[in-house]
Write an enzyme that holds these catalytic residues in place. Structure first.
Site, short mmCIF file in Angstrom:
data_model
loop_
_atom_site.label_atom_id
_atom_site.label_comp_id
_atom_site.label_asym_id
_atom_site.label_seq_id
_atom_site.Cartn_x
_atom_site.Cartn_y
_atom_site.Cartn_z
N SER A 9 0.82 -1.22 0.00
CA SER A 9 0.00 0.00 0.00
C SER A 9 0.85 1.26 0.00
O SER A 9 2.02 1.26 0.40
CB SER A 9 -0.92 0.01 1.22
OG SER A 9 -1.68 -1.17 1.27
N1 SAM Z 1 -0.67 -5.09 3.97
C1 SAM Z 1 0.07 -5.34 2.75
C2 SAM Z 1 1.47 -4.83 2.80
O1 SAM Z 1 1.84 -4.19 3.81
O2 SAM Z 1 2.21 -5.10 1.85
C3 SAM Z 1 -0.66 -4.87 1.52
C4 SAM Z 1 -1.78 -5.74 1.21
S1 SAM Z 1 -2.45 -5.77 -0.40
C5 SAM Z 1 -3.05 -4.14 -0.62
C6 SAM Z 1 -3.88 -6.77 -0.04
C7 SAM Z 1 -3.57 -8.21 0.23
O3 SAM Z 1 -4.77 -8.84 0.70
C8 SAM Z 1 -3.13 -9.01 -0.99
O4 SAM Z 1 -1.87 -9.58 -0.76
C9 SAM Z 1 -4.21 -10.07 -1.14
O5 SAM Z 1 -3.74 -11.31 -1.63
C10 SAM Z 1 -4.72 -10.19 0.30
N2 SAM Z 1 -6.05 -10.78 0.44
C11 SAM Z 1 -7.16 -10.60 -0.32
N3 SAM Z 1 -8.19 -11.33 0.17
C12 SAM Z 1 -7.72 -11.99 1.26
C13 SAM Z 1 -8.30 -12.90 2.20
N4 SAM Z 1 -9.58 -13.30 2.11
N5 SAM Z 1 -7.52 -13.36 3.21
C14 SAM Z 1 -6.23 -12.98 3.32
N6 SAM Z 1 -5.61 -12.13 2.46
C15 SAM Z 1 -6.36 -11.64 1.45
#
Ligand code: SAM
Length: 208
Positions: free
Chosen positions: A57
């Site tokens: 992000s």
């Molecule tokens: N917090 C992260 C960082 O510091 O790099 C950024 C996260 S990215 C914007 C969103 C993440 O949510 C992705 O890696 C995606 O695969 C994950 N995601 C989406 N749905 C999910 C779920 N149901 N459970 C766990 N992770 C999920």
């Protein structure tokens, strides 16, 4: 941009009231969480691609979410969407050695990427699982942060939040999501919007 420029920008805008967030940002190297193709952009104020079409992000979005979360030392935190592990590393510093950060990632390659990036953050545990269901084994949580956009706040997350606990989560369709801060009072969430943001979708059982 570099780290100092970002901090100056936040100071000018009076964006970050909790000085501990700035200390955590100084301490954690974002360059350790981006893929090598984007190393030079590590301190640009933009989301950057990581693996599997996902992103780390934008720094300003991260600090807005952390400010809203009001993390204290010793807290038990759940993060949904580990991605690179960067946000989990900041949370690790904010809760200190007496606290715990449990973070879930649904994409196996990313869970491995994050585990590797987070090796020295001993109070962080990464789970390869569907975080839309929460992580019942370690509930209840003082704080829950979701870094992917949900169509509505998943019920299991509300259940797994402590009374007076805070959840921060983007909610809404693909374009035009609102960042919601909810405080649990008498079992129900009292919510407010922190503005419009854009996130990748929350998948899984209680996601899109
Ligand atoms: N917090 C992260 C960082 O510091 O790099 C950024 C996260 S990215 C914007 C969103 C993440 O949510 C992705 O890696 C995606 O695969 C994950 N995601 C989406 N749905 C999910 C779920 N149901 N459970 C766990 N992770 C999920």
């Amino acid at each position: 941009m570099n780290k100092k420029d970002l901090i100056n920008q936040w100071t000018k805008l009076k964006l970050v009231k909790d000085k501990r967030i700035i200390s955590a940002f100084k301490k954690v190297k974002r360059e350790d969480f981006v893929v090598k193709e984007y190393l030079r952009e590590a301190y640009e104020d933009v989301p950057l691609p990581i693996l599997q079409l996902q992103t780390i992000s934008q720094p300003t979005t991260v600090v807005i979410m952390l400010q809203a979360l009001n993390v204290k030392l010793g807290m038990n935190i759940l993060e949904i969407g580990t991605g690179s592990g960067y946000n989990a590393a900041l949370l690790s510093v904010l809760v200190g050695s007496q606290g715990n950060v449990y973070t879930t990632e649904i994409i196996p390659d990313l869970a491995d990427f994050a585990k590797n990036n987070l090796k020295k953050f001993r109070n962080v545990k990464v789970f390869e699982s569907d975080g839309s269901k929460g992580l019942p084994n370690f509930a209840k949580y003082d704080r829950i942060i979701c870094t992917a956009a949900a169509k509505e706040i998943p019920k299991p997350l509300i259940e797994q939040l402590k009374e007076n606990g805070i959840i921060v989560i983007p909610v809404g369709p693909k374009y035009g999501q609102r960042m919601i801060k909810g405080i649990k009072k008498k079992g129900k969430l009292e919510t407010q919007s922190l503005g419009n943001f854009m996130f990748v979708p929350l998948t899984g059982e209680f996601g899109k």
